[in-house]
Design a protein around this motif. Sequence first.
Motif, PDB file in Angstrom:
ATOM      1  N   ALA A  81      18.539 -53.450   0.772  1.00 56.91           N
ATOM      2  CA  ALA A  81      19.819 -54.149   0.649  1.00 56.91           C
ATOM      3  C   ALA A  81      19.863 -54.893  -0.667  1.00 56.91           C
ATOM      4  N   SER A  82      21.004 -54.853  -1.306  1.00 54.97           N
ATOM      5  CA  SER A  82      21.158 -55.475  -2.614  1.00 54.97           C
ATOM      6  C   SER A  82      22.339 -56.449  -2.584  1.00 54.97           C
ATOM      7  N   THR A  83      22.081 -57.694  -2.958  1.00 59.32           N
ATOM      8  CA  THR A  83      23.143 -58.690  -3.043  1.00 59.32           C
ATOM      9  C   THR A  83      22.985 -59.472  -4.340  1.00 59.32           C
ATOM     10  N   VAL A  84      24.055 -60.124  -4.754  1.00 57.57           N
ATOM     11  CA  VAL A  84      24.027 -60.948  -5.958  1.00 57.57           C
ATOM     12  C   VAL A  84      24.480 -62.353  -5.603  1.00 57.57           C
ATOM     13  N   ALA A  85      23.638 -63.326  -5.925  1.00 54.71           N
ATOM     14  CA  ALA A  85      23.974 -64.734  -5.715  1.00 54.71           C
ATOM     15  C   ALA A  85      24.392 -65.318  -7.061  1.00 54.71           C
ATOM     16  N   SER A  86      25.642 -65.756  -7.170  1.00 53.53           N
ATOM     17  CA  SER A  86      26.162 -66.324  -8.419  1.00 53.53           C
ATOM     18  C   SER A  86      26.223 -67.848  -8.297  1.00 53.53           C
ATOM     19  N   VAL A  87      25.607 -68.536  -9.221  1.00 50.49           N
ATOM     20  CA  VAL A  87      25.571 -69.997  -9.192  1.00 50.49           C
ATOM     21  C   VAL A  87      25.905 -70.541 -10.578  1.00 50.49           C
ATOM     22  N   GLU A  88      26.413 -71.793 -10.601  1.00 47.35           N
ATOM     23  CA  GLU A  88      26.831 -72.406 -11.867  1.00 47.35           C
ATOM     24  C   GLU A  88      26.565 -73.898 -11.810  1.00 47.35           C
ATOM     25  N   VAL A  89      26.140 -74.469 -12.940  1.00 52.43           N
ATOM     26  CA  VAL A  89      25.953 -75.921 -13.058  1.00 52.43           C
ATOM     27  C   VAL A  89      26.626 -76.401 -14.342  1.00 52.43           C
ATOM     28  N   GLY A  90      27.029 -77.679 -14.334  1.00 55.76           N
ATOM     29  CA  GLY A  90      27.639 -78.271 -15.519  1.00 55.76           C
ATOM     30  C   GLY A  90      26.586 -78.826 -16.458  1.00 55.76           C
ATOM     31  N   ILE A  91      26.788 -78.603 -17.757  1.00 53.78           N
ATOM     32  CA  ILE A  91      25.848 -79.082 -18.773  1.00 53.78           C
ATOM     33  C   ILE A  91      26.466 -80.205 -19.598  1.00 53.78           C
ATOM     34  N   GLY A  92      27.799 -80.163 -19.770  1.00 56.04           N
ATOM     35  CA  GLY A  92      28.485 -81.224 -20.498  1.00 56.04           C
ATOM     36  C   GLY A  92      28.414 -81.106 -21.999  1.00 56.04           C
ATOM     37  N   GLY A  93      28.191 -79.895 -22.504  1.00 54.24           N
ATOM     38  CA  GLY A  93      28.209 -79.681 -23.940  1.00 54.24           C
ATOM     39  C   GLY A  93      26.904 -79.982 -24.655  1.00 54.24           C
ATOM     40  N   ARG A  94      25.917 -80.465 -23.934  1.00 52.32           N
ATOM     41  CA  ARG A  94      24.638 -80.794 -24.592  1.00 52.32           C
ATOM     42  C   ARG A  94      23.699 -79.580 -24.610  1.00 52.32           C
ATOM     43  N   ARG A  95      22.534 -79.811 -25.167  1.00 60.39           N
ATOM     44  CA  ARG A  95      21.532 -78.762 -25.277  1.00 60.39           C
ATOM     45  C   ARG A  95      20.910 -78.483 -23.903  1.00 60.39           C
ATOM     46  N   ILE A  96      20.748 -77.220 -23.574  1.00 62.30           N
ATOM     47  CA  ILE A  96      20.198 -76.833 -22.275  1.00 62.30           C
ATOM     48  C   ILE A  96      18.693 -77.083 -22.274  1.00 62.30           C
ATOM     49  N   GLU A  97      18.243 -77.869 -21.286  1.00 61.35           N
ATOM     50  CA  GLU A  97      16.834 -78.178 -21.135  1.00 61.35           C
ATOM     51  C   GLU A  97      16.249 -77.409 -19.947  1.00 61.35           C
ATOM     52  N   ARG A  98      14.939 -77.473 -19.806  1.00 61.54           N
ATOM     53  CA  ARG A  98      14.272 -76.770 -18.718  1.00 61.54           C
ATOM     54  C   ARG A  98      14.752 -77.256 -17.363  1.00 61.54           C
ATOM     55  N   GLN A  99      14.998 -78.569 -17.239  1.00 55.15           N
ATOM     56  CA  GLN A  99      15.444 -79.090 -15.955  1.00 55.15           C
ATOM     57  C   GLN A  99      16.835 -78.593 -15.587  1.00 55.15           C
ATOM     58  N   ASP A 100      17.634 -78.190 -16.576  1.00 54.03           N
ATOM     59  CA  ASP A 100      18.950 -77.628 -16.282  1.00 54.03           C
ATOM     60  C   ASP A 100      18.803 -76.275 -15.599  1.00 54.03           C
ATOM     61  N   ILE A 101      17.837 -75.500 -16.068  1.00 57.42           N
ATOM     62  CA  ILE A 101      17.574 -74.202 -15.430  1.00 57.42           C
ATOM     63  C   ILE A 101      17.059 -74.426 -14.011  1.00 57.42           C
ATOM     64  N   ASP A 102      16.210 -75.467 -13.835  1.00 60.10           N
ATOM     65  CA  ASP A 102      15.733 -75.796 -12.492  1.00 60.10           C
ATOM     66  C   ASP A 102      16.906 -76.142 -11.574  1.00 60.10           C
ATOM     67  N   GLU A 103      17.826 -76.936 -12.088  1.00 59.01           N
ATOM     68  CA  GLU A 103      18.986 -77.334 -11.284  1.00 59.01           C
ATOM     69  C   GLU A 103      19.848 -76.135 -10.933  1.00 59.01           C
ATOM     70  N   LEU A 104      19.972 -75.204 -11.875  1.00 55.69           N
ATOM     71  CA  LEU A 104      20.759 -73.995 -11.628  1.00 55.69           C
ATOM     72  C   LEU A 104      20.170 -73.204 -10.469  1.00 55.69           C
ATOM     73  N   LEU A 105      18.847 -73.106 -10.446  1.00 52.43           N
ATOM     74  CA  LEU A 105      18.200 -72.353  -9.379  1.00 52.43           C
ATOM     75  C   LEU A 105      18.279 -73.075  -8.045  1.00 52.43           C
ATOM     76  N   ARG A 106      18.177 -74.396  -8.080  1.00 52.73           N
ATOM     77  CA  ARG A 106      18.318 -75.145  -6.834  1.00 52.73           C
ATOM     78  C   ARG A 106      19.713 -74.967  -6.255  1.00 52.73           C
TER      79      ARG A 106
END
Length: 423
Positions: A93-118
């Motif tokens: 079975a194949s599914t796609v989970a689409s998620v999005e987080v707000g960054i606010g125009g700043r530089r993307i940090e590692r914790q932003d990627i963590d938040e995206l996955l959470r």
Amino acid sequence: MSRRLPPPPGRKLVTALDIGSSKISALIADPGEEGALRILGTGQRESRGVKRGFIADMEQAEAAIREAVEQAERIAGTNIDDVFVGFAAGGLASTVASVEVGIGGRRIERQDIDELLRAGRDSINPEGRMLLHALPALYTLDGVQGVRKPLGLHADKLAVDIHVIAAEPSPVRNLDVCVRSAHLGVSAIVASPVAAGRACLSEEERERGVALVEMGAGVTNVSVFAGGMLVGLKSLPIGGIDITDDIASAFGTRRVEAERMKCFFGSAATSPRDNHDMIDLSPIAGVEEGTESARITRAQLIAVIRQRLDQLMGEIACALKELGFAGPFGGQIVLTGGASELKGMADYAQGVLGRAVRVGRPRLLGLPEAHGGPAFTTLAGLALFAASDELDLRRFGDGEKTVQKGDEGNMVQRLISLFRSNY
């Protein structure tokens, strides 16, 4: 065959194990210092105890696995402990989970990627199935898709599509237990389309969009790649063994004889000469002394083959449409697997499906000639997958095999650690 030079002491070898409905094959390779695989040994045995990719007889399958691996070990001059196992049975079975987080125009940090996955933990739910892969398909920055490494870039919004591949738990557990019963550890169980795509598709094809059709003995897997990743798949419980059985039934011969006729005289294409080429039959009961063996024309044989192929291609066309690989969004189709070796298959499929079709072979240098055809694409892909550092959930045996509602947090934590190691 001469024995190959063993790898330097202490280097971790990779071993691929492809358990199919018609054959079980193994490959041992040395990743090398620069990641280029060096083939050390291969082994192959007729598949026993496996039907449609499922383990049907644990004892017979275990014995065949052991024999194939031991043959590869003898040629390689070494013993192995762990294997990467291909899962080609139906029910993927194949599914796609689409998620999005707000960054606010700043530089993307590692914790932003963590938040995206959470944020994706509520979206990723295989509904009681067993998780095989969770692959980041596409990053999106402010609506711009196709970003591979967002770390360090500026954006207002960061999104990702996580492609989840899961299977029914029981068949995967049976496969795992069967391999372990042969005194082998299981490093990962890899979905066959993931492995095959790595072995026979170019990076440009995966980026541009391509459909991969694995025509195995008992199962045909139809998968679609786009943006460099596998984005959809569907399994069909039909394959080359059905053509063999049709021939055996139509002409009253044994399956082994029907397989020989298919391979040596069969074709997906027709020609006027087929009505004049004669084929001797070997009936199940044999031929009595003093009587001539029955004969058929090649045209009769091809007619039986074409009847089953028409059904298969119809189901493949429906699967491609269901996966969105139709109209202006469709592209080239690549056939692989043992059944794709039937003479004239690419031209026949191109005429039926209305798209450019080629037969895909494993792109792995050093493969023995006997293992260099389409039937061994998954085997080669498993070795390449094992040697890669591709971001993927591929840990089994940690007590977290089945992902159900409420377990997504564990899965996302694994994703987070894998993402961190990739940056």
